[in-house]
Design a protein around this motif. Structure first.
Motif, PDB file in Angstrom:
ATOM      1  N   TYR A  22      -3.709   5.830  -0.493  1.00 10.28           N
ATOM      2  CA  TYR A  22      -4.339   6.590   0.590  1.00 10.28           C
ATOM      3  C   TYR A  22      -3.619   7.919   0.771  1.00 10.28           C
ATOM      4  N   GLN A  23      -4.388   8.926   1.157  1.00 14.16           N
ATOM      5  CA  GLN A  23      -3.824  10.208   1.545  1.00 14.16           C
ATOM      6  C   GLN A  23      -4.135  10.447   3.018  1.00 14.16           C
ATOM      7  N   LEU A  24      -3.169  11.009   3.715  1.00 12.83           N
ATOM      8  CA  LEU A  24      -3.338  11.304   5.129  1.00 12.83           C
ATOM      9  C   LEU A  24      -3.339  12.819   5.276  1.00 12.83           C
ATOM     10  N   LEU A  25      -4.498  13.378   5.622  1.00  9.57           N
ATOM     11  CA  LEU A  25      -4.607  14.830   5.741  1.00  9.57           C
ATOM     12  C   LEU A  25      -3.840  15.297   6.967  1.00  9.57           C
TER      13      LEU A  25
ATOM     14  N   ALA B  52       0.856  -1.182   0.000  1.00 11.11           N
ATOM     15  CA  ALA B  52       0.000   0.000   0.000  1.00 11.11           C
ATOM     16  C   ALA B  52       0.891   1.230   0.000  1.00 11.11           C
ATOM     17  N   THR B  53       0.398   2.307  -0.600  1.00  9.27           N
ATOM     18  CA  THR B  53       1.144   3.570  -0.655  1.00  9.27           C
ATOM     19  C   THR B  53       0.328   4.675  -0.005  1.00  9.27           C
ATOM     20  N   ILE B  54       1.036   5.536   0.741  1.00 11.10           N
ATOM     21  CA  ILE B  54       0.389   6.615   1.495  1.00 11.10           C
ATOM     22  C   ILE B  54       1.216   7.889   1.349  1.00 11.10           C
ATOM     23  N   HIS B  55       0.543   9.017   1.159  1.00 11.62           N
ATOM     24  CA  HIS B  55       1.185  10.325   1.212  1.00 11.62           C
ATOM     25  C   HIS B  55       0.510  11.178   2.279  1.00 11.62           C
TER      26      HIS B  55
END
Length: 389
Positions: free
Chosen positions: A290-293, A273-276
């Motif tokens: 996924y994006q992490l606000l 999984a990839t997250i920014h």
């Protein structure tokens, strides 16, 4: 500066490493791992999956079946590193068999990193022996909580990055300029950038008026990607039942290209999984799963001399003074060689960065100086007391 832009450093002169600031930044200071953990207990970022908003616990539930989790960063954003630690801590609580891959250290320094994690060397020794402030330069305080967490829980940290000596040479002269021994330090196969990834690299190169050949710029980017991917795969293959969380610049972390794609090419069945981390106004980025606000966090400023530095034989010299800076007010001159800070010898620019990071604005330091001109006399060390700005 993101990882995609780091090659620009190869074509420009050495400058002081500065922490970016933001008009709406919240300044925080964590003096121990315990303080960081307490802060994380109340830090509850919201995640975005496509157009769906999910809670952080729900995000972690979805990550539970992923063997590799890539978490992108903007290198000088402390909140991005706090998010990385929050994810690391949550993954570790799910399953203690966890490795940490980081872009911040180059693969040749893995033994040094191991010694630090085992408590055999100090943090200062880690920074000096990995040549941190020459090779990475970003404020180490942003990374300290992650490494302290790994050390406290005896988690392996893998130095993923390619040697700077090689990427610098390729950036200037191309891959074919490497000797056989140098080429052997890199993955045997380095696939060229293509599609949207290649378009992105061209845009970055054009936006920053890149010097030299674009082909060399793109090749260095791919060397970074491929080297980090190869080191990730090596860890996964030698630790069959261990998961891995990878921290690297956002330019290296995409659901469709860069390191994750290179890992999947080598291990087609790996789950990932990839997250920014992104500001609210930056959301709807479809390059990741996924994006992490997040909200902007900054660290308290460290003390500044107000000088431009240049390397000098067995030390560092003042190339230029900033008017009305601490060094200027103390009476220092361009060309002066800095020899010590509060009795600690300074033998390189990296030493100076490391020592200055321990002091805050307003604190006094005693600076040892050798001037190139003492009225015809041989240079001698004199001491100046400066109030840092």
């Amino acid at each position: 500066m993101t990882s995609l832009l780091a090659l620009i450093c190869l074509f420009t002169s050495l400058t002081l490493s500065l922490i970016s600031t933001h008009a709406f930044a919240t300044t925080v200071e964590h003096r121990s791992l315990g303080e960081v953990n307490s802060f994380l207990d109340g830090w509850k970022p919201v995640a975005i999956d496509g157009n769906q908003q999910i809670s952080f616990p729900e995000l972690m539930q979805r990550l539970q079946t992923r063997r590799v989790v890539f978490v992108g960063e903007t290198h000088d954003r402390y909140d991005h590193h706090i998010n990385q630690l929050l994810i690391l801590r949550s993954l570790h609580r799910q399953n203690p068999k966890l490795g940490i891959g980081v872009e911040w250290f180059q693969q040749s320094f893995q033994p040094v990193l191991n010694h630090y994690l085992a408590g055999k060397i100090s943090e200062d020794q880690l920074l000096k022996q990995t040549d941190y402030y020459n090779r990475w330069r970003y404020d180490f305080r942003m990374l300290r909580p992650i490494l302290e967490y790994a050390k406290a829980h005896q988690l392996p940290v893998i130095a993923l990055n390619a040697p700077a000596e090689l990427t610098s040479k390729v950036g200037m002269y191309g891959l074919e300029s490497l000797s056989k021994a140098e080429r052997a330090q890199l993955p045997a196969q380095i696939t060229p950038a293509e599609g949207s990834y290649l378009t992105k690299l061209r845009q970055v190169f054009a936006d920053h008026q890149g010097h030299g050949q674009f082909e060399n710029f793109a090749m260095v980017q791919r060397i970074w990607d491929e080297t980090m991917a190869a080191n990730i795969v090596r860890f996964l293959q030698t630790h069959d039942h261990t998961r891995m969380v990878v921290f690297a610049g956002s330019g290296h972390v995409s659901s469709k290209a860069a390191i994750p794609n290179d890992v999947s090419r080598r291990l087609p069945k790996v789950t990932k999984a990839t997250i920014h981390s992104v500001d609210v106004r930056e959301r709807l980025n479809d390059d990741v799963d996924y994006q992490l606000l997040t909200q902007f966090l900054s660290l308290p400023p460290t003390g500044k001399l107000g000088v431009w530095l240049v390397p000098a034989p067995q030390g560092v010299a003042i190339g230029k003074l900033v008017p009305n800076s601490a060094a200027d007010k103390a009476g220092l001159h361009e060309g002066d060689k800095i020899t010590s800070i509060n009795g600690q010898l300074v033998s390189s620019v990296a030493d100076l960065y490391n020592d200055l990071a321990k002091y805050k604005p307003g604190e006094n330091i005693k600076l040892g100086i050798k001037s190139p001109d003492f009225k015809g006399q041989p240079p001698r060390e004199v001491f100046y007391t400066l109030k840092l700005q």
